[in-house]
Write a protein that holds these residues in place. Sequence first.
Motif, PDB file in Angstrom:
ATOM      1  N   SER A 217       1.075  -1.296   0.056  1.00  0.00           N
ATOM      2  CA  SER A 217      -0.141   0.077   0.073  1.00  0.00           C
ATOM      3  C   SER A 217       0.968   1.225  -0.058  1.00  0.00           C
ATOM      4  O   SER A 217       1.942   1.254   0.526  1.00  0.00           O
ATOM      5  N   GLN A 234      -3.276  -2.474  -6.250  1.00  0.00           N
ATOM      6  CA  GLN A 234      -4.059  -3.540  -6.900  1.00  0.00           C
ATOM      7  C   GLN A 234      -3.286  -4.524  -7.639  1.00  0.00           C
ATOM      8  O   GLN A 234      -1.928  -4.035  -8.077  1.00  0.00           O
ATOM      9  N   ALA A 235      -3.496  -5.572  -7.869  1.00  0.00           N
ATOM     10  CA  ALA A 235      -2.620  -6.526  -8.675  1.00  0.00           C
ATOM     11  C   ALA A 235      -2.058  -6.171  -9.953  1.00  0.00           C
ATOM     12  O   ALA A 235      -1.024  -6.505 -10.291  1.00  0.00           O
ATOM     13  N   ASP A 236      -2.984  -4.980 -10.596  1.00  0.00           N
ATOM     14  CA  ASP A 236      -2.455  -4.745 -11.933  1.00  0.00           C
ATOM     15  C   ASP A 236      -1.683  -3.432 -11.887  1.00  0.00           C
ATOM     16  O   ASP A 236      -1.317  -2.881 -12.853  1.00  0.00           O
ATOM     17  N   SER A 238      -2.578  -0.761 -10.350  1.00  0.00           N
ATOM     18  CA  SER A 238      -3.534   0.528 -10.011  1.00  0.00           C
ATOM     19  C   SER A 238      -3.769   0.980  -8.765  1.00  0.00           C
ATOM     20  O   SER A 238      -3.565   0.003  -7.860  1.00  0.00           O
ATOM     21  N   GLY A 240      -6.216   1.399  -5.458  1.00  0.00           N
ATOM     22  CA  GLY A 240      -7.426   0.868  -4.981  1.00  0.00           C
ATOM     23  C   GLY A 240      -8.153   2.208  -4.443  1.00  0.00           C
ATOM     24  O   GLY A 240      -7.623   3.275  -4.482  1.00  0.00           O
ATOM     25  N   THR A 241      -9.069   1.603  -3.558  1.00  0.00           N
ATOM     26  CA  THR A 241     -10.108   2.990  -3.079  1.00  0.00           C
ATOM     27  C   THR A 241      -9.259   3.558  -1.775  1.00  0.00           C
ATOM     28  O   THR A 241      -8.648   2.624  -1.041  1.00  0.00           O
TER      29      THR A 241
END
Length: 338
Positions: A217, A234-236, A238, A240-241
């Motif tokens: 994070s 995120q896994a890609d 990008s 996350g929220t």
Amino acid sequence: MNRPFWSKAVLVVVCSLLGCNDGGSSAGPVQTSGPGSSFAPKQSAQALQAPRHPDKLYMPIPDFFPEGIAHAADGTFYVGSYSTGRVLRQRPGRFFMEPFLPASTSGRGVVGMKVHDASGTLWLCEVDLAQASPSALRAYDARTGAPRGSWPFPPGGGCNDLTLDPRGNVYATDAYLGAIRRLRRGAPQLETWATDPSFMAPPGYPGLNGIAWDSGSIAVVKYDSGDLFRIPIQADGSAGTHTRITTDAPIGYPDGILVQSPGVLLVLDNDNGRFLRVELSGDTGHVSLLASGFDNPTTLALHDGDAFIVESQFDHYFGIDPSPPDLPFRVKRVWLRP
């Protein structure tokens, strides 16, 4: 440069060599947290016997006003000047800082800095002090100082601080446009990785500031409001929220942050001169005071488990305190080991 300054600079070098204390500093004593704290600055017998950096790094340059600091795995420190754009370097076993990057000839300053050891790269945020041109993320060879690239921020944006993930991707806070910019390793240009209205500060005020990668994070603080956010990667790759972390005590006007261990942040409260520890648990954080009494601390680095904290003395630079700065400028060591 006047004679008293050079007299003090000579004394600093002698003290670095002989190990005398810094009793002449007028910046005020660093106050540690309460009795029994394992984070109170102290020196063990083993630490005193081991080769190490001195307790303070000195920058005997009257107009230096340091802001950023970076630390390499070999123990080398780099400190950048907000007012001139110079970068100084102190290598292990040396008792003084040496020139590394020259002063800017176009009115640009240096703020956040980090070293990527795997590629031998010194990353830094460069800003136009007149705010007439975009700031930029820049890269240099950490050994020679040779430039490796420059990536401009959008017009009106401000590169403030940066961090790297284990893959070598760079994340930099945009203090004025409420965004985190990312430079993928090997990519030709910056991209907007995360943005949200809650990241924005009022016009003219710096917003997003210190940033750190923490176990998958991104942790980031907002200077004007004292907010602390966590954004999952995120896994890609990008964003996350994002989540706003609720702390059990205010963190003031947070500037530089570092991860001490997974889920444990070290935070500098610039305006109040405090050094804080924030232990994260879910969406909450427990705040404890490690030390206080710093003169506008901006950023920090870890070496041998201890914190090295930049005292910018920005109150003198911006005229809040009209008196001259207390020379030489210093990076202070705070002992974190029990």
